[in-house]
Design a protein around this motif. Structure first.
Motif, PDB file in Angstrom:
ATOM      1  N   ALA A 287       2.936  -1.377  -4.127  1.00  0.00           N
ATOM      2  CA  ALA A 287       3.762  -1.624  -2.939  1.00  0.00           C
ATOM      3  C   ALA A 287       5.034  -2.371  -3.317  1.00  0.00           C
ATOM      4  O   ALA A 287       6.134  -2.039  -2.842  1.00  0.00           O
ATOM      5  CB  ALA A 287       2.972  -2.413  -1.906  1.00  0.00           C
ATOM      6  N   ASP A 288       4.917  -3.369  -4.166  1.00  0.00           N
ATOM      7  CA  ASP A 288       6.098  -4.130  -4.588  1.00  0.00           C
ATOM      8  C   ASP A 288       7.104  -3.251  -5.316  1.00  0.00           C
ATOM      9  O   ASP A 288       8.318  -3.351  -5.095  1.00  0.00           O
ATOM     10  CB  ASP A 288       5.672  -5.304  -5.484  1.00  0.00           C
ATOM     11  N   LYS A 289       6.603  -2.361  -6.169  1.00  0.00           N
ATOM     12  CA  LYS A 289       7.502  -1.448  -6.890  1.00  0.00           C
ATOM     13  C   LYS A 289       8.250  -0.551  -5.918  1.00  0.00           C
ATOM     14  O   LYS A 289       9.461  -0.337  -6.047  1.00  0.00           O
ATOM     15  CB  LYS A 289       6.703  -0.593  -7.873  1.00  0.00           C
ATOM     16  N   GLU A 290       7.529  -0.019  -4.951  1.00  0.00           N
ATOM     17  CA  GLU A 290       8.151   0.885  -3.979  1.00  0.00           C
ATOM     18  C   GLU A 290       9.185   0.157  -3.128  1.00  0.00           C
ATOM     19  O   GLU A 290      10.280   0.686  -2.868  1.00  0.00           O
ATOM     20  CB  GLU A 290       7.083   1.519  -3.100  1.00  0.00           C
ATOM     21  N   ILE A 291       8.855  -1.031  -2.677  1.00  0.00           N
ATOM     22  CA  ILE A 291       9.773  -1.789  -1.815  1.00  0.00           C
ATOM     23  C   ILE A 291      11.035  -2.166  -2.591  1.00  0.00           C
ATOM     24  O   ILE A 291      12.158  -2.058  -2.067  1.00  0.00           O
ATOM     25  CB  ILE A 291       9.059  -3.029  -1.241  1.00  0.00           C
ATOM     26  N   LYS A 292      10.885  -2.584  -3.824  1.00  0.00           N
ATOM     27  CA  LYS A 292      12.055  -2.916  -4.651  1.00  0.00           C
ATOM     28  C   LYS A 292      12.925  -1.686  -4.888  1.00  0.00           C
ATOM     29  O   LYS A 292      14.148  -1.794  -5.033  1.00  0.00           O
ATOM     30  CB  LYS A 292      11.601  -3.512  -5.981  1.00  0.00           C
ATOM     31  N   ALA A 293      12.295  -0.520  -4.910  1.00  0.00           N
ATOM     32  CA  ALA A 293      13.033   0.727  -5.120  1.00  0.00           C
ATOM     33  C   ALA A 293      13.605   1.291  -3.818  1.00  0.00           C
ATOM     34  O   ALA A 293      14.199   2.374  -3.807  1.00  0.00           O
ATOM     35  CB  ALA A 293      12.124   1.761  -5.780  1.00  0.00           C
TER      36      ALA A 293
ATOM     37  N   ILE B 268       8.360 -12.825  -0.011  1.00  0.00           N
ATOM     38  CA  ILE B 268       7.071 -12.926  -0.685  1.00  0.00           C
ATOM     39  C   ILE B 268       6.689 -11.522  -1.128  1.00  0.00           C
ATOM     40  O   ILE B 268       6.992 -10.543  -0.428  1.00  0.00           O
ATOM     41  CB  ILE B 268       5.982 -13.535   0.232  1.00  0.00           C
ATOM     42  N   SER B 269       6.074 -11.419  -2.273  1.00  0.00           N
ATOM     43  CA  SER B 269       5.653 -10.105  -2.744  1.00  0.00           C
ATOM     44  C   SER B 269       4.299  -9.754  -2.143  1.00  0.00           C
ATOM     45  O   SER B 269       3.539 -10.642  -1.725  1.00  0.00           O
ATOM     46  CB  SER B 269       5.558 -10.084  -4.266  1.00  0.00           C
ATOM     47  N   SER B 270       4.011  -8.480  -2.106  1.00  0.00           N
ATOM     48  CA  SER B 270       2.692  -8.062  -1.662  1.00  0.00           C
ATOM     49  C   SER B 270       1.622  -8.641  -2.581  1.00  0.00           C
ATOM     50  O   SER B 270       0.544  -9.030  -2.118  1.00  0.00           O
ATOM     51  CB  SER B 270       2.600  -6.535  -1.635  1.00  0.00           C
TER      52      SER B 270
ATOM     53  N   HIS C 171       3.222  -1.795   5.044  1.00  0.00           N
ATOM     54  CA  HIS C 171       3.462  -1.663   3.601  1.00  0.00           C
ATOM     55  C   HIS C 171       3.291  -3.020   2.911  1.00  0.00           C
ATOM     56  O   HIS C 171       4.007  -3.970   3.199  1.00  0.00           O
ATOM     57  CB  HIS C 171       4.866  -1.125   3.341  1.00  0.00           C
ATOM     58  N   GLY C 172       2.303  -3.076   2.043  1.00  0.00           N
ATOM     59  CA  GLY C 172       2.044  -4.305   1.299  1.00  0.00           C
ATOM     60  C   GLY C 172       1.191  -5.316   2.027  1.00  0.00           C
ATOM     61  O   GLY C 172       0.985  -6.436   1.519  1.00  0.00           O
ATOM     62  N   ILE C 173       0.667  -4.968   3.212  1.00  0.00           N
ATOM     63  CA  ILE C 173      -0.113  -5.905   4.025  1.00  0.00           C
ATOM     64  C   ILE C 173      -1.610  -5.740   3.729  1.00  0.00           C
ATOM     65  O   ILE C 173      -2.154  -4.639   3.847  1.00  0.00           O
ATOM     66  CB  ILE C 173       0.140  -5.684   5.524  1.00  0.00           C
ATOM     67  N   PRO C 174      -2.307  -6.809   3.358  1.00  0.00           N
ATOM     68  CA  PRO C 174      -3.753  -6.735   3.089  1.00  0.00           C
ATOM     69  C   PRO C 174      -4.550  -6.455   4.363  1.00  0.00           C
ATOM     70  O   PRO C 174      -4.146  -6.818   5.472  1.00  0.00           O
ATOM     71  CB  PRO C 174      -4.077  -8.129   2.545  1.00  0.00           C
ATOM     72  N   PHE C 175      -5.703  -5.799   4.204  1.00  0.00           N
ATOM     73  CA  PHE C 175      -6.581  -5.530   5.336  1.00  0.00           C
ATOM     74  C   PHE C 175      -8.019  -5.380   4.848  1.00  0.00           C
ATOM     75  O   PHE C 175      -8.278  -5.234   3.651  1.00  0.00           O
ATOM     76  CB  PHE C 175      -6.147  -4.279   6.106  1.00  0.00           C
TER      77      PHE C 175
END
Length: 557
Positions: A169-175, A131-133, A183-187
């Protein structure tokens, strides 16, 4: 708290700001001082009082000069509370933070089940790009929009910012640039923490449109860890209770009941699956109490662990910031991201947080407040079951007692420091804008505190020093101890000494509302404290109970 502060009402009117306000246009006379001394429980002769008249006038001039200096809420006094007992030494070595990864995490067939996934589970889904952020963020924003108005738990949705952060976050994780478990977790954060471009309302009508255009240290650190800020959560006005300028925050277990306070919105949102985790604050129960009302896991760290830069000040010597989560391990993950010095809050100590799977819970020395557990109270059977579960799992519980000092009387500290923090609010008369105006509400507390003598405030802090020393002695043979969450003496005493605690759900009352139990740690002992809390949650299923969001019923996830 209020009773003790009011008991000192006017205790030294002749040296207090409030008294001088009242007589600012009048000459201070011997008759005035004779009346004032009745309130402080001291008796001076007329000759002695007469000798002080000129100095009283000098004081009045000093007050007026000081009041001309702008003092916004973020200016702290040149005094810092020291929770360190004589002879205390910090742990020197810093061990890498480590959490065992969850096994075989897959997207649930029913997407709604994501609402109650743990942080490691959500993190694994995002890391493995199941799942994406962005998708996860949209999921939680949708829940905030659906349930937030009923729970009255959100002051501001930061949707535009959240989507930007999630896509980044999605860009960084894919890279391949993965920052870690957040990373990518809502709060969400309690709306007394400042955020760029979004309002910081402190839950109070006089500040409902306030913008403090900077990110609090805690907010910045969570964003640096890759977290996605989706909401600012409600708090009782100026950090008391669950009534804010927009209404009353509700517990998702029963929306006819408030979620307590003051971290009302953070606890309600996490309990209802509107957020994976949120940040709360505590001065005297503001993480423990709403976590109890909502059945969440709340960590109140040691005083001096987390920077309060960018947070509304209520009591400089007692305010603490901590996470509200669904489990002890989630709390450890969030705490690991936010603790430590920032060079801005001078009360923060540089001490390690060595949480890792290598700590053996069964080797910890565990105490319990035997006399408090022996008292008669409504949900005693839940606490007894907790003690029994730990004993059955091999934990030896040793009875301990707290120091015999007047801790409740020391809570005048909050009244006095709060009155100073909101001096301008009181003197301007804008305190009349606060929703709560009853006898025990902030407006009256702040007025009453103007009459507490500086001498008596400092005497209280000297007793507090004794309390710090005696607590160290009482806890020398234990690593963690247990207390009923209702035990106000423990709650008050440990907030004054700065000791950390984790409050954990451990069942339900007959009316369906959650109950909790409190695990207490030694100063800077969050690693051991959270280890035992995690151990307890592994041998029980209380943290897996969630409201069904039809509001009122509970079910096991």
């Amino acid at each position: 708290m209020k009773k003790n502060a009011i008991a000192l009402l006017g205790a030294a009117c002749f040296v207090s700001g409030a008294f001088i306000m009242k007589v600012a246009e009048d000459k201070i006379t011997l008759d005035v001082l004779q009346d004032a001394q009745k309130l402080i429980g001291l008796t001076f002769t007329n000759a002695q009082l007469d000798s002080t008249l000129s100095e009283m006038e000098d004081f009045k001039e000093s007050y007026e000069a000081i009041r001309k200096v702008p003092l916004p809420n973020d200016v702290a006094p040149a005094l810092v509370f020291n929770p360190i007992p004589v002879g205390y030494t910090f742990e020197k070595q810093k061990v890498a933070f480590d959490v065992a990864p969850p096994a075989n995490v897959k997207l649930p067939k029913k997407r709604e089940e994501l609402a109650f996934y743990s942080i490691p589970q959500l993190a694994e889904l995002v890391r493995t790009q199941q799942i994406s952020s962005e998708e996860l963020t949209k999921f939680y924003i949708a829940r905030l929009k659906k349930y937030g108005p009923t729970l009255e738990c959100i002051t501001t949705l930061t949707e535009e910012l959240a989507m930007q952060q999630a896509r980044q976050a999605d860009k960084e994780i894919k890279a391949g640039k993965y920052r870690g478990l957040l990373h990518g977790i809502p709060f969400g954060v309690k709306d007394l923490l400042s955020t760029k471009k979004y309002k910081t309302t402190w839950g109070a009508m006089p500040y409902k449109d306030q913008v403090i255009d900077e990110d609090a240290t805690v907010v910045q650190r969570l964003q640096d860890a890759g977290g996605v800020l989706v909401a600012k959560t409600t708090l009782g006005a100026l950090a008391m209770g669950d009534v804010w300028y927009g209404g009353k925050t509700r517990s998702p277990w029963d929306i006819s009941k408030g979620s307590s306070g003051s971290s009302a919105g953070s606890a309600a949102a996490v309990a209802g699956g509107l957020l994976p985790f949120a940040i709360g604050t505590e001065t005297l129960g503001s993480i423990v109490s709403p976590s109890t009302a909502c059945g969440t896991t709340g960590l109140r760290p040691t005083f001096g662990r987390v920077s309060r830069h960018g947070a509304m000040a209520l009591s400089w010597s007692m305010d603490k910031i901590g996470p509200i989560t669904r489990s002890a391990e989630d709390a450890a993950i969030v705490f690991n991201a936010i603790y430590g010095p920032d060079g801005k809050d001078q009360s923060v100590y540089d001490a390690p947080f060595n949480y890792n799977p290598g700590i053996d819970a069964k080797k910890l020395r565990v105490g319990y407040l035997k006399k408090d557990f022996e008292r008669s109270y409504g949900f005693k059977e839940n606490d007894e079951a907790t003690l029994a579960a730990l004993r059955q799992a091999g934990i030896e519980l040793v009875p301990i007692e707290l120091p015999d000092l007047p801790a409740r009387e020391l809570t005048l500290t909050i009244s006095v420091e709060g009155a100073a923090a909101f001096d301008e609010l009181t003197r301007s008369g804008r305190d009349s804008l606060l929703v709560a105006q009853h006898k025990n509400a902030w407006p009256n507390t702040f007025r009453a505190a103007r009459f507490v003598p500086a001498v008596e405030y400092l005497q209280a802090q000297r007793v507090r020093t004794l309390l710090v020393q005696q607590m160290q002695e009482k806890l020398k043979d234990v690593d963690v101890y247990l207390s009923p969450s209702f035990a106000s003496n423990n709650l008050v005493m440990t907030n004054l000494t700065g000791h950390p605690c984790v409050v954990l759900p451990n069942g339900f009352q007959k009316n369906g509302m959650p109950t909790t139990i409190t695990f207490m740690g030694k100063l800077f002992g969050e690693a051991e404290l959270l280890t035992l809390a995690k151990f307890y949650q592994e041998i029980t299923a209380h943290d897996e109970q969630h409201p069904d969001m039809n509001f009122g019923k509970k079910k096991k996830s």
